[in-house]
Enzyme design. Sequence first.
Site, PDB file in Angstrom:
ATOM      1  N   SER A   1       0.829  -1.194   0.000  1.00 37.23           N
ATOM      2  CA  SER A   1       0.000   0.000   0.000  1.00 37.23           C
ATOM      3  C   SER A   1       0.874   1.259   0.000  1.00 37.23           C
ATOM      4  O   SER A   1       1.708   1.427  -0.893  1.00 37.23           O
ATOM      5  CB  SER A   1      -0.967  -0.051   1.191  1.00 37.23           C
TER       6      SER A   1
ATOM      7  N   HIS B   1      -8.346  -4.518  -1.211  1.00 39.78           N
ATOM      8  CA  HIS B   1      -7.170  -4.028  -0.508  1.00 39.78           C
ATOM      9  C   HIS B   1      -6.963  -4.797   0.808  1.00 39.78           C
ATOM     10  O   HIS B   1      -7.880  -4.908   1.615  1.00 39.78           O
ATOM     11  CB  HIS B   1      -7.346  -2.533  -0.200  1.00 39.78           C
TER      12      HIS B   1
ATOM     13  N   ASP C   1      -9.215  -3.459  -5.872  1.00 36.16           N
ATOM     14  CA  ASP C   1      -8.409  -2.474  -5.152  1.00 36.16           C
ATOM     15  C   ASP C   1      -8.418  -1.154  -5.922  1.00 36.16           C
ATOM     16  O   ASP C   1      -8.310  -1.134  -7.145  1.00 36.16           O
ATOM     17  CB  ASP C   1      -6.974  -2.997  -5.021  1.00 36.16           C
TER      18      ASP C   1
END
Length: 320
Positions: free
Chosen positions: A163, A291, A261
């Site tokens: 991320s 995610h 995502d």
Amino acid sequence: MDTRKLVDPALLPVLDVFPTVALTDELLAPMREAERFAQLPVTIPQEVRDGVAQAVRTVPGPAGAPDITLTIYQPRNATAPLPCIYHIHGGGYVGGSAAQLEPLHRPAAYDLNCVIVSVDYRLAPENRFPASIEDCYAGLAWTFANASALGIDTARVGVMGESAGGGLAAALALLARDRGDYKLAFQHLIYPMLDDRTCVVQTPNPVAGEFIWTPHNNRFGWSSLLGHEPGVDDVSPYAAPARATDLKGLPPAFIACPTLDLFIDEDIDYAARLGRAGVAVELHVYPGGFHGFDIFGGAAPISNRARQDSREALRRALSA
């Protein structure tokens, strides 16, 4: 659009346990406090605890800035210098910590027979760009300078992150290339947060970003890091790596992202641009994932597959 019907069925229970939260300035303090006590749902076997030492070191930060903290995992009884993963945690640039990832890092160091150095960097919005990337660079510099004492083979040091940590890892690969002080062996990017312009794209992906990390949270994270609205001109590629116009000479890349995502389009585009620049790139796309699905998906087959793909790619990169 309600994209729940597109979620891999084995992941649906995760959405009931980890509801999506809209980030605000007021929420940051309690969120970070909760993170101090959060534990990933992973049990570390005793043989792994016995086989891998953990140390927390305070080391010099960037010039004129506070010291930084590195968490170091070293396999015991190594007989030769080991490869190293320099890891950067996620958290949207506004949260997260290295300590949360011990249940992942200690087993990885054991299984891959490598040193893992995980950096705690200054968080936004209290610390705007370039605080976080310069902290990451300072930690990398200390790691190279102390490689002999740490038992690290400097020819096999790569960067990794998830991320926002993946975005910082990509930015660190760019910064290391451009400053020319350290040569990285690989960059391992898990659903990396690469492009602030995703916040302002005219035709957003209609099926991406409903769960966990939403367009609202993305704008909050980027605004916190940059100190202004995302998507304007002249954002540094060391803040948003997708802004880089020259990707030549970067280390080989592994990029993984699930289809639901928010970062799916920017990640696929970055992988394609790396390939066009002559950089070896391995791209994995996981249909029906969202995610964090690999970390929180437990025994779901899609999560197992993603973790296995990542681990085997790391094994290859560390042995090269």
